[in-house]
Design a protein around this motif. Structure first.
Motif, mmCIF file in Angstrom:
data_model
loop_
_atom_site.group_PDB
_atom_site.id
_atom_site.type_symbol
_atom_site.label_atom_id
_atom_site.label_comp_id
_atom_site.label_asym_id
_atom_site.label_seq_id
_atom_site.Cartn_x
_atom_site.Cartn_y
_atom_site.Cartn_z
ATOM 1 N N ASP A 199 0.812 -1.224 0.000
ATOM 2 C CA ASP A 199 0.000 0.000 0.000
ATOM 3 C C ASP A 199 0.842 1.270 0.000
ATOM 4 N N LEU A 203 2.051 2.060 -3.448
ATOM 5 C CA LEU A 203 0.889 2.535 -4.216
ATOM 6 C C LEU A 203 0.679 4.021 -3.980
ATOM 7 N N ARG A 204 0.721 4.442 -2.726
ATOM 8 C CA ARG A 204 0.445 5.829 -2.378
ATOM 9 C C ARG A 204 1.601 6.751 -2.779
ATOM 10 N N ASN A 264 1.653 7.595 -6.366
ATOM 11 C CA ASN A 264 0.393 8.208 -6.813
ATOM 12 C C ASN A 264 -0.408 7.260 -7.701
ATOM 13 N N GLY A 265 -0.392 5.977 -7.316
ATOM 14 C CA GLY A 265 -1.224 4.989 -7.997
ATOM 15 C C GLY A 265 -0.584 4.325 -9.200
ATOM 16 N N LYS A 266 0.650 4.697 -9.526
ATOM 17 C CA LYS A 266 1.298 4.092 -10.707
ATOM 18 C C LYS A 266 1.555 2.611 -10.495
ATOM 19 N N LYS A 304 0.884 -1.038 -8.543
ATOM 20 C CA LYS A 304 -0.287 -1.743 -8.024
ATOM 21 C C LYS A 304 0.052 -2.492 -6.732
ATOM 22 N N MET A 327 -3.795 11.451 -5.876
ATOM 23 C CA MET A 327 -4.878 10.479 -5.717
ATOM 24 C C MET A 327 -5.127 10.132 -4.251
#
Length: 310
Positions: free
Chosen positions: A236, A239-240, A243-245, A247, A290
């Motif tokens: 996680d 992920l953060r 910026n969501g690039k 997974k 995001m």
């Protein structure tokens, strides 16, 4: 809309999914970097081979882990998690024939940096345990920093960007040894329920008994095993930060009726006081944030209590 997922992992054997395999011995560093980035964007999980960690060291890691779980309960409880503790470190067990329960025992402790190590939770038995874990820590740290470097480059940033985003030299490394004994009633339990890892990345070896499953393309897959490979999971925090690039992979572990399954993940985890949010260099008018910035400790608190984060 959230996909409805099959919650009955034991009803039929699942197809083994060939997750990406990245050969780290490839002399073309750009090609290696692209492969790591592509796997992290599309899968959130991949194997690395020719990773540089000596196989004899991995063999010793597996040996001392298996030896620990074969100790009498009294000896394992000498490093047990303290009753009422809000921290995760120590030995825990949950071997119950109860529907919906997990079937596992674990040993969990920090291994880096030295300032956060509490040897209370490092077993004295087997005698080689501490020496092997210390040696494996050094090798895992080098591998994880290499992977994070490739991921940083994939964001168009310097190689140290994501490691710095996790806390730099204060980034925490945590060893978790999972033991899933043969379960006479595997239809009732899971080794680990479905989840995404709350950390940055996980570096994982197993004893070769299948059980890791990932959710992709609206179905669950068994992850195939490669004896010389190490598995990398994106969590996680990456992920953060990206910026969501990249997974964060949804996964779970099942148990076997006849075989003991073991795994040795090392979690690369942000320092508790670090703010986890998209790296500032990634935010533009065309690419807004995001996720909201939040300290790592608050992020974990909210996630564990299933409270809203963003």
């Amino acid at each position: 809309m959230e996909v409805e997922r099959d919650q009955r992992p034991h009803t039929a054997s699942l197809m083994a999914e060939t997750i990406p395999v990245v050969d780290l011995s490839n002399l073309d560093e750009e090609q290696v970097s692209r492969a790591v980035v592509k796997a992290s964007e599309e899968w959130g999980i991949f194997h690395v081979v020719n990773h540089g960690i000596p196989m004899d060291l991995i063999g010793r890691l597996k040996e001392v882990g298996a030896q620990f779980f074969h100790l009498p309960e009294k000896e394992k409880n000498a490093v047990a998690k303290q009753a009422g503790s809000k921290d995760f470190e120590g030995y825990t067990t949950n071997l119950k024939y109860v529907k919906g329960e997990v079937w596992t025992e674990n040993l969990f402790h920090r291994i880096w940096p030295p300032s956060c190590i509490n040897l209370t939770y490092w077993p004295n038995n087997p005698p080689q345990y501490r020496e092997v874990i210390a040696e494996y820590t050094k090798e895992t740290k080098k591998l994880s920093e290499r992977v994070l470097g490739y991921l940083s480059e994939g964001l168009g940033l310097p190689r140290e960007a994501l490691l710095q985003g996790l806390g730099g030299e204060s980034t925490e490394y945590v060893m978790r040894i999972n033991n899933y004994p043969p379960d006479p009633k595997p239809e009732l339990t899971l080794g680990v329920p479905e989840h995404t890892d709350i950390i940055g990345i996980a570096i994982i070896v197993t004893n070769g008994v299948s059980g890791l499953q990932i959710f992709k393309d609206d179905r669950w897959f068994d992850v195939h095993y490669i004896p010389t490979a190490i598995t990398v999971n994106i969590g996680d925090q990456i992920l953060r930060l990206s910026n969501g690039k990249y997974k964060n992979v949804l996964h779970r572990a099942i148990v076997d009726k006849e075989k003991q399954r073991m795994s040795w993940p090392v979690f690369v985890d942000a320092n508790p006081d670090v703010v986890i949010g998209p790296l500032p260099e990634l935010i533009t008018e065309d690419s807004p944030a995001m996720f909201k910035p939040i300290t790592c400790k608050d992020f974990k608190y909210r996630r564990l209590l299933k409270l809203p984060v963003d």
